[in-house]
Structures are given as structure tokens and as C-alpha cells.
Design a protein around this motif. Structure first.
Motif, PDB file in Angstrom:
ATOM      1  N   HIS A 235       0.818  -1.217   0.000  1.00 58.23           N
ATOM      2  CA  HIS A 235       0.000   0.000   0.000  1.00 58.23           C
ATOM      3  C   HIS A 235       0.854   1.270   0.000  1.00 58.23           C
ATOM      4  O   HIS A 235       0.469   2.268  -0.610  1.00 58.23           O
TER       5      HIS A 235
ATOM      6  N   GLU B 272      -1.349  -5.556   4.506  1.00 59.46           N
ATOM      7  CA  GLU B 272      -2.758  -5.400   4.168  1.00 59.46           C
ATOM      8  C   GLU B 272      -2.974  -4.245   3.202  1.00 59.46           C
ATOM      9  O   GLU B 272      -2.342  -3.198   3.333  1.00 59.46           O
ATOM     10  N   THR B 273      -3.849  -4.447   2.259  1.00 57.82           N
ATOM     11  CA  THR B 273      -4.248  -3.355   1.364  1.00 57.82           C
ATOM     12  C   THR B 273      -5.673  -3.598   0.911  1.00 57.82           C
ATOM     13  O   THR B 273      -6.171  -4.739   0.936  1.00 57.82           O
ATOM     14  N   CYS B 274      -6.353  -2.536   0.535  1.00 56.73           N
ATOM     15  CA  CYS B 274      -7.719  -2.701   0.047  1.00 56.73           C
ATOM     16  C   CYS B 274      -7.694  -3.074  -1.436  1.00 56.73           C
ATOM     17  O   CYS B 274      -6.695  -2.876  -2.133  1.00 56.73           O
ATOM     18  N   THR B 275      -8.788  -3.620  -1.908  1.00 61.49           N
ATOM     19  CA  THR B 275      -8.856  -4.105  -3.279  1.00 61.49           C
ATOM     20  C   THR B 275      -8.650  -2.985  -4.297  1.00 61.49           C
ATOM     21  O   THR B 275      -7.976  -3.179  -5.315  1.00 61.49           O
TER      22      THR B 275
ATOM     23  N   ALA C 246     -12.858  -6.873   0.401  1.00 63.00           N
ATOM     24  CA  ALA C 246     -12.439  -5.475   0.549  1.00 63.00           C
ATOM     25  C   ALA C 246     -10.978  -5.315   0.938  1.00 63.00           C
ATOM     26  O   ALA C 246     -10.362  -4.301   0.622  1.00 63.00           O
ATOM     27  N   MET C 247     -10.409  -6.299   1.640  1.00 62.10           N
ATOM     28  CA  MET C 247      -9.016  -6.204   2.091  1.00 62.10           C
ATOM     29  C   MET C 247      -8.320  -7.530   1.824  1.00 62.10           C
ATOM     30  O   MET C 247      -8.898  -8.593   2.032  1.00 62.10           O
TER      31      MET C 247
ATOM     32  N   GLN D 238     -10.689  -9.102   4.702  1.00 59.30           N
ATOM     33  CA  GLN D 238     -12.091  -8.714   4.878  1.00 59.30           C
ATOM     34  C   GLN D 238     -12.879  -9.265   3.698  1.00 59.30           C
ATOM     35  O   GLN D 238     -12.526  -8.999   2.537  1.00 59.30           O
TER      36      GLN D 238
ATOM     37  N   GLY E  37     -13.133   1.107  -0.761  1.00 55.25           N
ATOM     38  CA  GLY E  37     -12.217  -0.013  -0.695  1.00 55.25           C
ATOM     39  C   GLY E  37     -12.221  -0.924  -1.902  1.00 55.25           C
ATOM     40  O   GLY E  37     -11.300  -1.721  -2.092  1.00 55.25           O
TER      41      GLY E  37
END
Length: 240
Positions: free
Chosen positions: A69, A84-87, A132-133, A143, A151
């Protein structure tokens, strides 16, 4: 005339730098190239874009191909950087990176951008929904709620707009599958798209509607789904 350097000891969002700074530099370069003769514009904006693009590529060093990210412009990915990163932040690079590849003749930018997009798409559920994650190292979902708002939003934009820009039928087929899944599992009366469990389609929240999904009717029009866009817009208008 001005001097711009990306060799600074600061940490940035790869996603935000791509869509705003890299995209802005590329757009400005194209405008300047058409507006001014070569004696007035020497193409330096493209040079800056390439410099930034090279910096952003360091984020794509994960084992999954999904970018981290954040990066430090001088040192690259920190050893303590979150996995972790969002889509949206994992996948929204193909428009800008493909244009950078086209203008520089170096396909590495488009290659890594599409690899990241495909890495996430290949992790979709049996319902053809994405979460989403995601963990950039393992490619596992963190997520599992699926929606078209915060997200996730630009994941869908990137697929369709890149398909159009690049004339890529594979991407168009992907969007058709993804769009059908959204309309089947997220759409509910009286005209909203809710957030659901990506694996079984069950509603996770009590009719939560993200304001960032307001782009969806425009994307539907771009896809030729005008009647769907009218229904979506009518529902969103009721909220505002």
C-alpha cells in the motif's frame, strides 16, 4: 521551467500517487505535446512521470504480485510495511501504467499493473465477487465483505476503462462477469447496492450504502447499461 524530484525521504500511498500524480503528469504531458511546439515543451513531464513510475514499481515486489500500500520514495518498501491493502489500492494501476508504457515504449509498467489486477481477480469467490481487504504477501482475503463502494470501487472502473482504452477483450469479459455478479448479489430494491459476504452473498450489514458507490451509474452508462444506470441513479438520488 521547474525542477521536480521524487527522490525524497517520505512515505506515500502508491494508489493515490498513481491516480493523481502519475495520471496528472501523463495527462499534462499529452496536453502540452499537442498545445506547444517542441521548442517550448521538451517532454520533461513525461520524464517526471517515468521517474515516479519507476519508484512505484518497487511496491510490486510482493510474492503475490499485489502491490504494497505504501512505499518510501527514497528507500522503497519498508521492512515494517503493512501486508494489508484494500482491493481498490491493489488493482487500480492499469490505466496509468499502460499509458506510461505506451509513451515510453517500456512494457514493464503495464505488465506489473495487469499482473496485480489478475492476482486479485483470480482470488474472487465462486460468486465472482471480491472482498475489501487482502494480504499482499499471501493473497488471502482479510475482509470478505463485497461491495462497489469504499475499498473496492475503482477495481471495477479499472477493468472496464482499461478494456476500452486498450481494446482488451479479456478485460471486457472479466468486467461482464464481475458486473453480472454485482447486479445479481449486491442489488436490492428500492435501488441500492448493499454490501454482502463475498462467499455466500448474505447481507453483512443492515442496508449499508457507501457514498463512494455514486460512480456506479456512470460506469453502467459506459458499459451500455442505461436502464440499469437510471434505476441506480434513482435509488441514490433518494438518499441525497
Amino acid at each position: 521551467k521547474f525542477n521536480l524530484s521524487f527522490n525524497n525521504d517520505i512515505t506515500i500511498s502508491v494508489f493515490e500517487a498513481n491516480i493523481r500524480i502519475l495520471g496528472g503528469l501523463l495527462s499534462a504531458h499529452q496536453l502540452a505535446s499537442h498545445m506547444y511546439p517542441s521548442n517550448l515543451y521538451n517532454g520533461n513531464l513525461l520524464s517526471y512521470a517515468k521517474d515516479l513510475g519507476d519508484k512505484l514499481l518497487t511496491a510490486f515486489s510482493s510474492s503475490s504480485g499485489i502491490p504494497y500500500h505504501r512505499i518510501n520514495l527514497k528507500r522503497g518498501v519498508s521492512i515494517n510495511e503493512s501486508k494489508e491493502t484494500c482491493t481498490a489500492a491493489a488493482t487500480s494501476y492499469l490505466l496509468e501504467m499502460s499509458l506510461l508504457s505506451h509513451l515510453t515504449g517500456n512494457q514493464i509498467y503495464a505488465k506489473y499493473a495487469k499482473k496485480a489486477l489478475m492476482a486479485v481477480w483470480n482470488k474472487r469467490s465462486a460468486l465472482n465477487l471480491v472482498g475489501a481487504m487482502i494480504n499482499v504477501k499471501t493473497g488471502k482475503w482479510i475482509q470478505i465483505h463485497s461491495g462497489i463502494g469504499a475499498g473496492i470501487d475503482s477495481f471495477y472502473e479499472t477493468i472496464l476503462k482499461s478494456a476500452i482504452l486498450l481494446g482488451d477483450n479479456e478485460l471486457l469479459d472479466m468486467f461482464n462477469v464481475a458486473y453480472s455478479a454485482v447486479q445479481q448479489h449486491l442489488w436490492f430494491q428500492p435501488g441500492y447496492h448493499r454490501e454482502v459476504n463475498m462467499r455466500n452473498g448474505s447481507m453483512l450489514f443492515s442496508n449499508v450504502v457507501s457514498s463512494l458507490q455514486a460512480f456506479w451509474p456512470a460506469l453502467q452508462v459506459l458499459h451500455g447499461q442505461v436502464n440499469d444506470a437510471i434505476d441506480t441513479f434513482d435509488g441514490l438520488e433518494d438518499i441525497w
